[in-house]
Design an enzyme around this catalytic site. Structure first.
Site, PDB file in Angstrom:
ATOM      1  N   SER A  30      44.073  -0.461  26.874  1.00  0.00           N
ATOM      2  CA  SER A  30      44.053  -1.938  27.335  1.00  0.00           C
ATOM      3  C   SER A  30      42.851  -2.165  28.424  1.00  0.00           C
ATOM      4  O   SER A  30      42.361  -3.282  28.460  1.00  0.00           O
ATOM      5  CB  SER A  30      45.161  -2.228  28.394  1.00  0.00           C
ATOM      6  OG  SER A  30      45.319  -1.413  29.585  1.00  0.00           O
TER       7      SER A  30
ATOM      8  N   LYS B 158      38.570  -3.547  36.940  1.00  0.00           N
ATOM      9  CA  LYS B 158      39.833  -4.295  35.751  1.00  0.00           C
ATOM     10  C   LYS B 158      40.865  -5.347  36.402  1.00  0.00           C
ATOM     11  O   LYS B 158      41.068  -5.106  37.656  1.00  0.00           O
ATOM     12  CB  LYS B 158      40.666  -2.921  35.436  1.00  0.00           C
ATOM     13  CG  LYS B 158      41.681  -3.337  34.277  1.00  0.00           C
ATOM     14  CD  LYS B 158      42.374  -2.013  33.534  1.00  0.00           C
ATOM     15  CE  LYS B 158      43.170  -2.323  32.704  1.00  0.00           C
ATOM     16  NZ  LYS B 158      44.185  -1.256  31.977  1.00  0.00           N
TER      17      LYS B 158
ATOM     18  N   SER C  85      45.497   3.847  28.256  1.00  0.00           N
ATOM     19  CA  SER C  85      44.598   2.755  28.191  1.00  0.00           C
ATOM     20  C   SER C  85      43.213   3.022  29.003  1.00  0.00           C
ATOM     21  O   SER C  85      42.507   2.292  29.006  1.00  0.00           O
ATOM     22  CB  SER C  85      45.429   1.628  29.100  1.00  0.00           C
ATOM     23  OG  SER C  85      46.139   1.149  28.283  1.00  0.00           O
TER      24      SER C  85
END
Lengths: 95, 494
Positions: free
Chosen positions: B160, B79, B184
């Site tokens: 997210s 990420k 998330s």
């Protein structure tokens, strides 16, 4: 409590974010909507409740008071938008 | 001939170890998949060289007869919230575009030390603020899933960690890192039919992870199976003296101890999670999950978490408040973007840089955070929210006197179409209603796929555990996985 455009501008200046009048007009109802929804927290009786300061019980560790890292000037400055003579450069602060 | 990109973390690790295929073959196959998946927009930066270098190391170690590292030659996605040395790290923002950290985050370093390679930096909601991946400066991530019946509307991969979830569901990476502040990891896992666990706050170091809300942020793994999550988590977690909130505890052997037998376990069903307007399919899946856990030997008990409805508003005070403070560092001086017109002073530069560098949702949350922390409102908003947080944590503590784990749905709906909720911030925030309470209490929680809705989209079940009981969470996750038999996958269109 209602947020007007003047308040939005004030908050934006505290947050160091430039906003136009049109932005403030658009943001005022949005923030009002969110803050209005948040207001429901006021109905919770918290008279004898301590605020949470740490999620998981954990004592703050202290480290030895010694220099552990240093002499990394070039690494620190590497991503600076502008640097000169080993310093960060910013616009003139004192006239 | 097996397509290695259909294999998960455990299968890749074991296959490389016993020589079913070389690490180089694995890396090459995934690199090709990454390069062909541009339509998903799951990557901000591709790093084939990193993955191939790790593969070469693994193959060399095997050829030399050395004991292979725990993740030797396994390629993963990272990420874009994790600082990666020499590789652009932006948190999907314009303000950090071009930023190449001169250091490595502890979590990513641990994964590289374990022998893993990086396929690239995964797209996400900007500064991890969002539940749909529509706030990235680098464009929306598109879910690989589509509704049935010729409906080709692009769907949200969740947020997210939406680049992570989309890439895993599309078999472009076998696993990836995520971060979870209010859901998330779990919500995007649910939207894309994969698994993901947010460990206990403090299990994974936050050092080198771009901060959103420091008292909530926690890294965790996302993958296609519970076992793969356990393996990745073992190699991400651990004490780090550089993070003052890092827990000074050994990392348990989660993978070795994994068991789907829940005999003797009590599973709590929180009645407050039966929210108004919850789709019947979610209710039905929840009941199905209850039956599966009973089948695994668990006893089901109803519990009450009376302050549940206040978790979301408390979260949307606390998280923006911390964000407004954390994001103050992006000011055009030390790194990232600088906007400076002729004749402007320092204050003008800060304001112009932040206006140009942050997206709308980030600005909205900074403004809310600044407002609730401002003089005159601090006690009414921030202190009250932190007191409510105490009550929410107490609700969970109380529940643990009746049960060992909690079972809930992960999200109140299946994936929605991109654009459906982006005009209404509040509607978007409500998507996190089931994941936020456990985040506020710092508890380990996991989403595993349970089934499909009538449109053919994945639905997730969430398991919440006691502090440090990742094992219990993973075990219950495995019990569901074994019974759900979830093998659905999106048809390739990308």
């Amino acid at each position: 409590m209602s947020v007007d455009t003047a308040t939005v501008k004030k908050v934006a200046s505290l947050a160091r974010i430039a906003i136009s009048d049109a932005d403030a007009e658009r943001l005022a109802p949005e923030l009002n909507n969110i803050l209005g929804w948040i207001e429901q927290l006021s109905e919770v009786d918290t008279a004898n409740v301590e605020p949470t300061t740490a999620v998981i019980p954990n004592t703050l560790r202290l480290r030895e008071d010694v220099v552990t890292e240093g002499k990394q000037r070039d690494a620190v400055l590497q991503n600076a938008p502008q640097g000169e003579h080993g310093f960060f450069t910013v616009p003139k602060v004192v006239e | 001939m097996t397509d290695v990109t259909d294999l998960g973390i455990a299968q890749l690790r074991d296959g490389i170890r016993i020589g079913s295929f070389s690490a180089r073959e694995v890396a090459d196959a995934f690199v090709v998949k990454v390069s062909r998946a541009k339509a998903l927009n799951a990557f901000i930066v591709e790093t084939p060289d990193h993955a191939i270098a790790a593969a070469k190391d693994a193959d060399a170690a095997r050829a030399a007869g050395e004991t292979l590292k725990p993740l030797a030659g396994v390629p993963i996605g990272m990420k874009d919230l994790f600082a990666t040395k020499g590789v652009q790290t932006t948190a999907a923002s314009h303000i950090l575009e071009g930023f190449k950290p001169v250091y490595e985050s502890t979590v990513s370093q641990r994964l590289w030390d374990a022998g893993a390679g990086m396929l690239g930096k995964l797209n996400m909601d900007q500064f991890a603020m969002g539940s749909s991946n529509e706030t990235s400066y680098f464009g929306n991530v598109i879910s690989p899933w589509r509704r049935g019946g010729g409906d080709n509307a692009p769907l949200a991969p969740g947020g997210s960690s939406g680049g992570s979830s989309a890439a895993i569901a599309a078999r472009v990476v076998p696993g990836a890192t995520g971060t979870d502040t209010g859901g998330s990891i779990r919500q995007p896992a649910a939207f894309t039919g994969i698994s993901g666990i947010k460990p206990t706050y403090g299990r994974c170091s936050r050092w080198g992870v771009v901060a959103f809300a420091s008292s909530l942020d926690q890294a965790g793994p996302m993958a296609r199976s519970v076992k793969d999550c356990a393996i990745l988590l073992e190699n991400m977690a651990g004490f780090d003296p550089k993070d003052s909130t890092s827990l000074e505890l050994p990392v348990p052997k989660w993978e070795a101890n994994l068991s789907g037998n829940l005999r003797g376990k009590k599973i709590g069903i929180p009645k407050e999670y039966r929210v108004d307007g919850m789709p019947a399919e979610i209710e039905a899946l929840w009941q199905q999950g209850i039956d599966w856990l009973k089948d695994a030997g668990a006893e089901i008990v109803e519990v009450s978490l009376p302050h549940t409805k206040y978790a979301l508003p408390a979260y949307y005070i606390i998280a923006p408040a911390e964000a407004s403070s954390n994001l103050a560092r992006y000011d055009g001086v030390r790194y990232g973007l600088r906007e400076l017109a002729e004749g402007q002073n320092l204050q003008d530069m800060y304001a112009a840089t932040r206006a140009a560098g942050f997206g709308d949702e980030v600005k909205r949350r900074i403004l809310i955070g600044t407002y609730v922390l401002s003089a005159g409102f601090y006690d009414a908003y921030y202190t009250q929210a932190q007191k409510v947080r105490t009550l929410i944590a107490r609700d969970f503590e109380n529940a643990w006197t009746y049960c060992d784990l909690l079972l809930t749905p992960t999200a109140p709906s299946a994936a929605f179409a991109l654009g459906d909720k982006s005009a209404d911030p509040l509607a978007m925030y409500l998507n996190d209603v089931f994941t936020v309470p456990s985040s506020l209490a710092g508890l380990p929680a996991m989403s595993v796929p349970g089934g499909l809705d009538k449109g053919g989209l994945p639905l997730g079940l969430q398991i919440i555990g006691k502090p440090l009981d990742e094992q219990g969470v993973l075990d219950a996750g495995l019990a569901i996985e074994e019974r759900a038999g979830f093998t659905a996958r999106p048809e390739s269109w990308w």
